[in-house]
Design an enzyme around this catalytic site. Sequence first.
Site, PDB file in Angstrom:
ATOM      1  N   SER A 219      43.261  28.517  47.163  1.00 29.14           N
ATOM      2  CA  SER A 219      42.108  29.123  47.288  1.00 29.14           C
ATOM      3  C   SER A 219      41.417  28.121  48.021  1.00 29.14           C
ATOM      4  O   SER A 219      41.005  28.036  49.196  1.00 29.14           O
ATOM      5  CB  SER A 219      41.537  29.580  46.204  1.00 29.14           C
ATOM      6  OG  SER A 219      40.617  30.326  46.369  1.00 29.14           O
TER       7      SER A 219
ATOM      8  N   ASP B 153      41.899  32.119  50.645  1.00 24.92           N
ATOM      9  CA  ASP B 153      42.864  33.210  51.051  1.00 24.92           C
ATOM     10  C   ASP B 153      42.416  34.289  50.429  1.00 24.92           C
ATOM     11  O   ASP B 153      43.245  35.423  50.001  1.00 24.92           O
ATOM     12  CB  ASP B 153      43.547  32.471  49.301  1.00 24.92           C
ATOM     13  CG  ASP B 153      43.142  32.519  47.656  1.00 24.92           C
ATOM     14  OD1 ASP B 153      41.583  32.087  47.909  1.00 24.92           O
ATOM     15  OD2 ASP B 153      44.107  32.464  46.706  1.00 24.92           O
TER      16      ASP B 153
ATOM     17  N   THR C  12      38.134  34.313  29.601  1.00 23.80           N
ATOM     18  CA  THR C  12      37.804  34.036  31.369  1.00 23.80           C
ATOM     19  C   THR C  12      38.448  33.734  32.253  1.00 23.80           C
ATOM     20  O   THR C  12      40.463  33.749  31.798  1.00 23.80           O
ATOM     21  CB  THR C  12      37.041  32.420  31.120  1.00 23.80           C
ATOM     22  OG1 THR C  12      36.262  32.675  30.577  1.00 23.80           O
ATOM     23  CG2 THR C  12      36.171  32.290  32.784  1.00 23.80           C
TER      24      THR C  12
ATOM     25  N   ASP D 148      40.651  36.134  47.907  1.00 22.75           N
ATOM     26  CA  ASP D 148      40.819  36.659  46.945  1.00 22.75           C
ATOM     27  C   ASP D 148      39.346  37.024  46.476  1.00 22.75           C
ATOM     28  O   ASP D 148      39.452  37.388  45.331  1.00 22.75           O
ATOM     29  CB  ASP D 148      41.828  36.354  45.866  1.00 22.75           C
ATOM     30  CG  ASP D 148      41.546  34.514  45.407  1.00 22.75           C
ATOM     31  OD1 ASP D 148      40.498  33.907  45.609  1.00 22.75           O
ATOM     32  OD2 ASP D 148      42.307  34.415  44.751  1.00 22.75           O
ATOM     33  N   ARG D 149      38.405  35.905  47.104  1.00 25.37           N
ATOM     34  CA  ARG D 149      36.890  36.370  46.761  1.00 25.37           C
ATOM     35  C   ARG D 149      36.562  36.849  47.550  1.00 25.37           C
ATOM     36  O   ARG D 149      36.696  37.348  49.074  1.00 25.37           O
ATOM     37  CB  ARG D 149      36.307  35.537  46.467  1.00 25.37           C
ATOM     38  CG  ARG D 149      37.297  34.726  45.435  1.00 25.37           C
ATOM     39  CD  ARG D 149      36.265  33.264  44.641  1.00 25.37           C
ATOM     40  NE  ARG D 149      36.435  32.469  43.121  1.00 25.37           N
ATOM     41  CZ  ARG D 149      37.851  31.867  42.827  1.00 25.37           C
ATOM     42  NH1 ARG D 149      38.538  31.598  43.868  1.00 25.37           N
ATOM     43  NH2 ARG D 149      38.082  32.089  41.668  1.00 25.37           N
TER      44      ARG D 149
ATOM     45  N   LYS E 189      42.039  39.937  41.239  1.00 30.31           N
ATOM     46  CA  LYS E 189      40.955  39.998  42.516  1.00 30.31           C
ATOM     47  C   LYS E 189      41.486  40.043  43.565  1.00 30.31           C
ATOM     48  O   LYS E 189      42.419  39.980  44.304  1.00 30.31           O
ATOM     49  CB  LYS E 189      39.899  38.691  42.651  1.00 30.31           C
ATOM     50  CG  LYS E 189      40.340  37.601  42.529  1.00 30.31           C
ATOM     51  CD  LYS E 189      40.065  36.476  41.760  1.00 30.31           C
ATOM     52  CE  LYS E 189      39.916  34.909  42.296  1.00 30.31           C
ATOM     53  NZ  LYS E 189      41.105  34.217  41.315  1.00 30.31           N
TER      54      LYS E 189
ATOM     55  N   ARG F  86      47.681  23.002  39.987  1.00 29.07           N
ATOM     56  CA  ARG F  86      47.199  22.939  41.646  1.00 29.07           C
ATOM     57  C   ARG F  86      46.554  21.367  41.401  1.00 29.07           C
ATOM     58  O   ARG F  86      46.488  20.656  40.511  1.00 29.07           O
ATOM     59  CB  ARG F  86      45.774  23.899  41.539  1.00 29.07           C
ATOM     60  CG  ARG F  86      44.693  23.206  42.316  1.00 29.07           C
ATOM     61  CD  ARG F  86      43.679  24.456  42.430  1.00 29.07           C
ATOM     62  NE  ARG F  86      44.061  25.725  42.577  1.00 29.07           N
ATOM     63  CZ  ARG F  86      42.876  26.858  42.285  1.00 29.07           C
ATOM     64  NH1 ARG F  86      41.890  26.451  42.118  1.00 29.07           N
ATOM     65  NH2 ARG F  86      43.565  28.399  42.278  1.00 29.07           N
TER      66      ARG F  86
ATOM     67  N   ASP G 158      36.868  34.044  50.822  1.00 26.55           N
ATOM     68  CA  ASP G 158      37.534  32.502  50.404  1.00 26.55           C
ATOM     69  C   ASP G 158      38.420  32.450  51.200  1.00 26.55           C
ATOM     70  O   ASP G 158      38.907  33.225  52.200  1.00 26.55           O
ATOM     71  CB  ASP G 158      37.585  32.226  48.931  1.00 26.55           C
ATOM     72  CG  ASP G 158      38.585  32.999  48.473  1.00 26.55           C
ATOM     73  OD1 ASP G 158      39.273  34.419  48.585  1.00 26.55           O
ATOM     74  OD2 ASP G 158      38.823  32.360  47.662  1.00 26.55           O
TER      75      ASP G 158
ATOM     76  N   GLU H  21      34.902  39.107  37.331  1.00 26.74           N
ATOM     77  CA  GLU H  21      34.747  38.039  36.828  1.00 26.74           C
ATOM     78  C   GLU H  21      33.296  37.393  37.535  1.00 26.74           C
ATOM     79  O   GLU H  21      33.109  37.407  39.375  1.00 26.74           O
ATOM     80  CB  GLU H  21      35.244  36.761  36.707  1.00 26.74           C
ATOM     81  CG  GLU H  21      35.927  36.297  37.885  1.00 26.74           C
ATOM     82  CD  GLU H  21      37.006  35.626  37.642  1.00 26.74           C
ATOM     83  OE1 GLU H  21      37.839  35.155  36.769  1.00 26.74           O
ATOM     84  OE2 GLU H  21      37.913  34.580  38.945  1.00 26.74           O
TER      85      GLU H  21
END
Length: 571
Positions: free
Chosen positions: A145, A283, A359, A285-286, A397, A43, A281, A383
């Site tokens: 993301s 992308d 995590t 996934d959240r 996720k 990233r 978000d 999470e």
Amino acid sequence: PYLSVWQNPLTSETVKQLVAEGNKEELQKCFGARMEFGTAGLRAAMGAGISQMNDLTIIQTTQGFCRYLEQHVRHLKQRGVVISYDARAHPPSGGSSKRFAQLAATTFVSQGIPVYLFSSITPTPFVPYAVSHLSLCAGIMITASHNPKQDNGYKVYWENGAQIISPHDKGISQAIEENLEPWPQAWDVSLIDSSPLLHDPSTAINKGYFEDLQKYCFHRHVNRETKVKFVHTSVHGVGHDFVQSAFRAFDLRPPEAVPEQKTLSFQLADKTQAQVILANDPDADRLAVAEKQASGEWKVFSGNELGALLGWWLFTSWREKNQDRSALKDTYMLSSTVSSKILRAIALKEGFHFEETLTGFKWMGNRAKQLIDQGKNVLFAFEEAIGYMCCPFVLDKDGVSAAVISAELASFLATKELSLSQQLKAVYEEYGYHMTKASYFICHDPGTIKKLFENLRNYDGKNNYPKACGKFGVSGIRDLTTGYDDSQPDRKAVLPTSKSSQMITFTFANGGVATMRTSGTEPKIKYYAELCALPGNSDPEQLKKELNELVSAIEEHFFQPQKYDLQPKAE
């Protein structure tokens, strides 16, 4: 290999300009150090040089990954890999998620390896889904993301459908270093235009995903009749079409969509008299959720609160379908060490298993896969950073499935004249209030961060961890940097440890738990604190007051911001 930068006229122009200006500082930033490949993949900002995301670094990364896969997975040339991308673009450098995905696909195809390249933007969860659904060797998602728009990323999934974990990250990193020279056809994206090795999985994966998702629809008749109105925002991201499709799969009327940005979702919700806002978000996934309260205010649920609601809902819905109580012994829920322990409380009372992992969803996804392979039933994982795995056919996720499952939950509760907020209160009253507070301090000096944590291991120079934090007694220590855990008979931590990151969890005599850890991607020391009450002990205000006192004591005695010159989180 760096001469290959000239293949892209925009990045080469940037470099020539910097050389002409004699801008050594900027050149050092671009070429001083290669981006580090870790368990989250890559990233970084898009731009010129080996420290940034660009055509060359994507080719080099993919060449390394390709060689690593050749050595470690079976039948790569028969099974192939899947690649997709989000909507990011960076005109100054010519970089875009789509371009990077095409270059990655070209790299694999040039080696005779089949590639399933999505023909348009997709949510991140569709990549791990495709790996599992099509039995592929690996997956790559080009996305950063929710990071700033100039950033991009390269997220990698293993053949088990979960994100890579160690030692794959180190192995891939080494293979990248050994394959820096671009292969002869690496730049020629026209190679994939007519290659029989290139496939578009979009239709098959869309069909499969939404068919599998329907198995998690428990109240279709309620959905058809519901009066609850929803607004959905995809925050300039990829989620819109997919959330619309998910609602159709559940026989829910598709939500009103925000054409502009997230802040306007409240305005649209007020205008259309919607009760619930669902936000993905970029992308997808959240998921974040907000609900209109009787007072007219909007309540935005924290990641832990939504985790409590979804965990309760998925267990309740599953139990209604599975009356056989013996099935409980093979049923699991997971959450990360820094997330609320509400699932543990539900599991203890209801008789199923709860496990915590390190995590990040890479750990939960891999653990879920191990359990599924042992014939266990994984109901849910979450999470606190608003990440939810509601359907284990995606081992990561997934904000699309979480959005529609949250909508069905709200619709079902409305038939009982309950809101999400009222149900959350009921969950806490039944299983015990779980109050959480998380924040961070900023520190740019790794040496200072190391000193702060070493001080906790040698508190006040006494070669031991602290026995108290202000007025709060310390009853337990787990240090996942050194591998120490005083709750274990041999004092050795059960969870994996990592010497390269700092992480200590303190348990307090009043039942509080606090974890202090360094961020893997930012100059931050994060902390997560939670205080839990026993079921029936329902004075949330008193609990909140005590939690605030505990957090203040942790900041003062353990962080010591003045001594270590830490900057608090900007409000």
